[in-house]
Design an enzyme around this catalytic site. Structure first.
Site, PDB file in Angstrom:
ATOM      1  CE1 TYR A   1      -1.439   9.118  -1.416  1.00 23.61           C
ATOM      2  CE2 TYR A   1      -3.652   9.296  -2.301  1.00 23.61           C
ATOM      3  CZ  TYR A   1      -2.665   8.560  -1.691  1.00 23.61           C
ATOM      4  OH  TYR A   1      -2.905   7.254  -1.353  1.00 23.61           O
TER       5      TYR A   1
ATOM      6  CG  HIS B   1      -9.473   7.215  -3.969  1.00 21.24           C
ATOM      7  ND1 HIS B   1      -8.412   8.051  -3.679  1.00 21.24           N
ATOM      8  CD2 HIS B   1      -9.162   6.018  -3.409  1.00 21.24           C
ATOM      9  CE1 HIS B   1      -7.499   7.380  -2.994  1.00 21.24           C
ATOM     10  NE2 HIS B   1      -7.932   6.155  -2.819  1.00 21.24           N
TER      11      HIS B   1
ATOM     12  CG  HIS C   1      -2.183   0.796   0.989  1.00 11.48           C
ATOM     13  ND1 HIS C   1      -3.160   0.437   0.072  1.00 11.48           N
ATOM     14  CD2 HIS C   1      -2.612   1.958   1.540  1.00 11.48           C
ATOM     15  CE1 HIS C   1      -4.128   1.342   0.090  1.00 11.48           C
ATOM     16  NE2 HIS C   1      -3.821   2.270   0.962  1.00 11.48           N
TER      17      HIS C   1
END
Length: 308
Positions: A286, A277, A251
């Site tokens: 992010y 997403h 991940h």
């Protein structure tokens, strides 16, 4: 049947009917089980407090969440998850004409800032992926497979289970695209880079050395589909071999993919699509990772930031 037993029966029936609807809507089994636990806990609380389901008010929900924090030491994340499930269930009850309290549908808890995931620099990634080929035949076989997995995790930002479930017919070689099925059984198509293309092709020539009776891309040494745990272990071993101190896991490579791509492109929507997403706010974590880059752009571009 007394009143309490009747109330219990009705509550359980509403819950099971709702879960059946979620199943028909093709929610994953893990999601359905989590919703079941969260809503059942709330309904059990209502039963203990002798609150009829059709009479539940916002104050009852607030008291329940306070109870969970005090008695169960729930975190903000646990409350957010449970509240999401309860709101959806109560919305369904409203659609069925069982309950009518719009305040519950609009009730939200302030989210705590998300912890930013640990990150490797592009130089670290290069250090991991450009390791020399091992000397022994067994290790060469493992490296061919591991390198293909690592390249694909970083090149396309796959979730661990998406990598494990990848099949040969999911790869479109001429377009350099792969098809994966992610959370909620949602399918998306993602590009993969030239380095991943080379690594995959090399791995598949090696894979042919073992007789297999399935079409999964990545296999263990006994020819069976590789497991999630095996991938996790191999990623850690290859990180150690590369001399990286980070506790590397699949991940984290997905995080690196998202952060590096966003830093280079600035296209949040495209990164959202590639990550799979459903909510843009999930991807926005992010943007915080690129603060230094954004500050530099601001200093160079904003008219009020320029020094005279």
């Amino acid at each position: 049947m007394n009143t309490i037993q009747s109330n219990q029966h009705n509550i359980n029936q509403y819950l099971f009917d709702w879960l059946d609807v979620l199943s028909v809507q093709q929610h994953s089994q893990n999601t359905i089980e989590a919703y079941h636990r969260d809503v059942q806990s709330f309904l059990h609380y209502c039963l203990e407090q002798q609150i009829q389901i059709q009479d539940v008010e916002l104050s009852d929900l607030r008291q329940y969440l306070s109870y969970c924090v005090e008695q169960k030491n729930w975190s903000n994340q646990s409350m957010q998850r449970a509240l999401s499930a309860i709101r959806q269930f109560m919305q369904w009850l409203q659609n069925q004409g069982v309950h009518d309290n719009a305040q519950i549908q609009d009730f939200k808890i302030k989210r705590q800032p998300r912890p930013l995931p640990g990150m490797l620099s592009p130089e670290n990634i290069q250090q991991l992926l450009d390791q020399p080929v091992p000397s022994t035949e067994k290790q060469q076989w493992l490296w061919a497979r591991d390198k293909a997995m690592l390249e694909l995790l970083y090149s396309s930002g796959l979730r661990l289970h998406e990598l494990v479930e990848l099949k040969l017919n999911d790869i479109a070689w001429s377009e350099q695209l792969i098809r994966v099925t992610g959370k909620g059984n949602k399918t998306r198509v993602i590009p993969f880079g030239q380095k991943a293309d080379q690594a995959l092709k090399l791995w598949l020539t090696v894979r042919l050395q073992k007789p297999v009776d399935h079409h999964f891309v990545f296999i263990s040494q006994n020819g069976q589909q590789i497991s999630d745990r095996q991938v996790q272990n191999r990623v850690k071993q290859q990180a150690q071999r590369a001399g990286l101190s980070a506790d590397l896991h699949p991940h984290l490579l997905r995080h690196c993919f998202a952060s590096h791509l966003l830093s280079a492109s600035g296209d949040l929507r495209a990164v959202q699509e590639m990550l799979g997403h459903s909510d843009l706010s999930t991807t926005q974590v992010y943007t915080h990772l690129d603060f230094e880059h954004l500050a530099k752009i601001y200093d160079q571009s904003h008219p009020r930031a320029k020094k005279t």
